[in-house]
Motif scaffolding. Structure first.
Motif, PDB file in Angstrom:
ATOM      1  N   VAL A   1     -14.867  47.632  15.535  1.00  0.00           N
ATOM      2  CA  VAL A   1     -14.090  46.651  14.783  1.00  0.00           C
ATOM      3  C   VAL A   1     -15.040  45.718  14.043  1.00  0.00           C
ATOM      4  CG1 VAL A   1     -12.415  44.784  14.950  1.00  0.00           C
ATOM      5  CG2 VAL A   1     -12.190  46.789  16.425  1.00  0.00           C
ATOM      6  N   THR A   2     -14.921  45.679  12.725  1.00  0.00           N
ATOM      7  CA  THR A   2     -15.727  44.791  11.891  1.00  0.00           C
ATOM      8  C   THR A   2     -14.869  43.760  11.172  1.00  0.00           C
ATOM      9  OG1 THR A   2     -15.609  46.460  10.142  1.00  0.00           O
ATOM     10  CG2 THR A   2     -17.571  46.468  11.536  1.00  0.00           C
TER      11      THR A   2
ATOM     12  N   ASP B   1     -21.057  60.045  14.277  1.00  0.00           N
ATOM     13  CA  ASP B   1     -20.774  59.240  13.097  1.00  0.00           C
ATOM     14  C   ASP B   1     -19.916  58.053  13.498  1.00  0.00           C
ATOM     15  OD1 ASP B   1     -20.447  58.316  10.513  1.00  0.00           O
ATOM     16  OD2 ASP B   1     -18.850  59.737  10.023  1.00  0.00           O
ATOM     17  N   LEU B   2     -20.482  56.867  13.449  1.00  0.00           N
ATOM     18  CA  LEU B   2     -19.768  55.662  13.844  1.00  0.00           C
ATOM     19  C   LEU B   2     -18.954  55.142  12.662  1.00  0.00           C
ATOM     20  CD1 LEU B   2     -19.477  53.619  16.240  1.00  0.00           C
ATOM     21  CD2 LEU B   2     -21.220  52.237  15.074  1.00  0.00           C
ATOM     22  N   GLN B   3     -17.658  55.012  12.860  1.00  0.00           N
ATOM     23  CA  GLN B   3     -16.751  54.498  11.839  1.00  0.00           C
ATOM     24  C   GLN B   3     -16.212  53.139  12.276  1.00  0.00           C
ATOM     25  OE1 GLN B   3     -16.094  56.010   8.856  1.00  0.00           O
ATOM     26  NE2 GLN B   3     -17.547  57.639   9.407  1.00  0.00           N
TER      27      GLN B   3
ATOM     28  N   GLY C   1      -9.222  45.616   9.314  1.00  0.00           N
ATOM     29  CA  GLY C   1      -8.701  44.925  10.482  1.00  0.00           C
ATOM     30  C   GLY C   1      -7.351  45.425  10.932  1.00  0.00           C
ATOM     31  N   GLU C   2      -6.734  46.327  10.162  1.00  0.00           N
ATOM     32  CA  GLU C   2      -5.424  46.855  10.536  1.00  0.00           C
ATOM     33  C   GLU C   2      -5.557  47.659  11.825  1.00  0.00           C
ATOM     34  OE1 GLU C   2      -1.569  46.759  10.300  1.00  0.00           O
ATOM     35  OE2 GLU C   2      -2.739  46.036   8.592  1.00  0.00           O
ATOM     36  N   GLY C   3      -4.709  47.349  12.805  1.00  0.00           N
ATOM     37  CA  GLY C   3      -4.764  48.041  14.087  1.00  0.00           C
ATOM     38  C   GLY C   3      -5.823  47.520  15.025  1.00  0.00           C
ATOM     39  N   SER C   4      -6.452  46.410  14.686  1.00  0.00           N
ATOM     40  CA  SER C   4      -7.564  45.913  15.492  1.00  0.00           C
ATOM     41  C   SER C   4      -7.131  45.066  16.674  1.00  0.00           C
ATOM     42  CB  SER C   4      -8.518  45.095  14.615  1.00  0.00           C
ATOM     43  OG  SER C   4      -7.875  43.943  14.112  1.00  0.00           O
TER      44      SER C   4
ATOM     45  N   LEU D   1     -17.201  48.181  21.119  1.00  0.00           N
ATOM     46  CA  LEU D   1     -18.379  49.013  21.381  1.00  0.00           C
ATOM     47  C   LEU D   1     -18.312  49.784  22.690  1.00  0.00           C
ATOM     48  CD1 LEU D   1     -21.249  46.690  20.131  1.00  0.00           C
ATOM     49  CD2 LEU D   1     -20.846  49.040  19.379  1.00  0.00           C
ATOM     50  N   GLY D   2     -17.281  49.544  23.490  1.00  0.00           N
ATOM     51  CA  GLY D   2     -17.225  50.180  24.796  1.00  0.00           C
ATOM     52  C   GLY D   2     -16.877  51.654  24.741  1.00  0.00           C
ATOM     53  N   PRO D   3     -17.050  52.366  25.878  1.00  0.00           N
ATOM     54  CA  PRO D   3     -16.454  53.701  25.989  1.00  0.00           C
ATOM     55  C   PRO D   3     -14.950  53.567  25.780  1.00  0.00           C
ATOM     56  CG  PRO D   3     -17.886  53.218  27.858  1.00  0.00           C
ATOM     57  CD  PRO D   3     -17.685  51.928  27.123  1.00  0.00           C
TER      58      PRO D   3
END
Length: 387
Positions: free
Chosen positions: A185-186, A325-327, A332-335, A353-355
């Motif tokens: 989440v960014t 590949d980290l997306q 923010g939708e669905g965050s 960042l968690g599992p």
């Protein structure tokens, strides 16, 4: 932040990770039971002290459990702004949920109440520090881990602590479970919570019905108006989640209440919607409305925060070196909401960042075992390279 370097550590095996995680999951910790939360805090504190970390116990207030602030053995007296890992140990699951979702592994998944939200991420913080200690490694920046006891109900008693540690930080990494497909989440929507109280005029519902002014009827008007403020195209949602009212079947209701949840993508939207909700006016004559509450977590976007974008790009580069590949969720939708939003005024934040697994907040909550090693290794690589 530097380029990906050689000699970075790998994470624990899933078997070793789950052995420790299951011990935490076995200690049920609903937010509403501070004694239960503190039993888990005792275990977590002992685990960290066992590897030489310094642990500060912050007593709980307002009927909530304690909080923990863990500092790496190498921090010393450094005043340098460092890296803070943020997690919560409370869950939504009441005592007895273990019987409904027992600890087990089936078809590549590990089960248990709170395992995805967010004991797996919380435990990853411990395992990452343990790996560094075991290998005699340190981190370029001071490392702090904060565990709170009341995230699931809005973090009223931990917000000040979180903000204080964020002010000491250059980067904050939040170990909430990733969103669908492993996305970090960014950007997050802002969150406001309100309570609406309606006061009408009571009367006998038979002999004096005309003299009454129904608070329940007025609340019905307000619910329709509030729900009508939702605008999916703009990413704005307004939800009335709980309602109550009335005293007896034969009395025109004098009182009625509702809880309101507002989500907005930008500060401009927040100002607009706050004004609309706080400016609610009664439809029914002689009825009064009282609105209390306000913004609980403010919105932010990667587009508005170059430091967040840079942190994500660095993490994505590290992830590529690990083999995935980290997306992210740039809109923010669905965050959802997160304690990371308390940190965003003071530090760059990377969240989710968690599992990860699924079925959070249900009796089928699970963790995808295959995500443990890559997500944990990414965390370790971030700790070893953030400057």
């Amino acid at each position: 932040m530097n380029d990906v370097s050689t000699g970075l550590l790998a994470f624990d095996t899933p078997e070793r990770f789950l052995e420790g995680l299951n011990a935490w999951v076995a200690l049920e910790s609903p937010t509403s039971d501070p004694g239960a939360v503190n039993r888990l805090m005792d275990r977590v504190q002992a685990d960290f002290e066992g590897i030489g970390a310094t642990v500060e116990r912050v007593p709980g207030t307002q009927g909530r459990g304690d909080h923990l602030v863990v500092r790496a053995p190498w921090n010393g007296l450094s005043n340098e702004r460092g890296v803070t890992l943020l997690a919560h140990l409370d869950t939504v699951h009441p005592i007895g949920s273990l019987a409904l979702n027992p600890i087990r592994t089936e078809d590549g998944r590990a089960y248990g109440p709170g395992i995805n939200d967010m004991k797996a991420g919380a435990h990853a913080c411990f395992v990452a520090l343990r790996r560094l200690v075991e290998e005699g490694r340190t981190t370029p920046l001071p490392l702090t881990i904060v565990y709170v006891s009341d995230e699931e109900v809005g973090s009223q008693t931990s917000q000040a602590l979180i903000e204080a540690e964020a002010k000491r930080s250059k980067h904050v990494l939040v170990l909430e479970a990733a969103r669908g497909g492993g996305r970090v989440v960014t950007s997050r929507k802002g969150l406001a919570r309100y309570d609406l109280a309606v006061r009408g005029v009571p009367a006998h519902s038979g002999s004096a019905h005309k003299a009454g002014r129904s608070a329940v009827k007025e609340l019905a008007h307000q619910i329709i108006a509030l729900e009508g403020m939702t605008d999916y195209d703009r990413g704005i949602t307004v939800s009335v989640g709980m309602v109550s009212g009335g005293t007896a079947a034969n009395v025109v209701p004098e009182h009625a209440t509702a809880s309101i949840d507002l989500r907005v993508p930008t500060m401009a939207d927040a100002k607009e919607m706050v004004a609309r909700i706080e400016g609610l006016a009664p439809v029914t004559p002689d009825v009064t409305l009282t609105v209390t509450g306000g913004m609980n977590r403010f919105p932010y976007t990667k587009q508005e925060r170059p430091d967040v974008a840079e942190l994500f790009d660095h993490a994505r580069s590290l992830a590529a070196g690990i083999g995935f590949d980290l997306q992210d969720l740039p809109s923010g939708e669905g965050s959802g909401g997160s304690d990371g939003q308390f940190c965003i005024p003071y530090a760059s934040v990377l969240d989710g960042l968690g599992p990860f697994g699924g079925a959070s907040h249900t009796n089928g909550e699970f963790l995808e075992i295959v995500t443990i090693e890559p997500r944990g290794t990414l965390l370790l690589h971030l700790l070893q390279t953030l400057k």
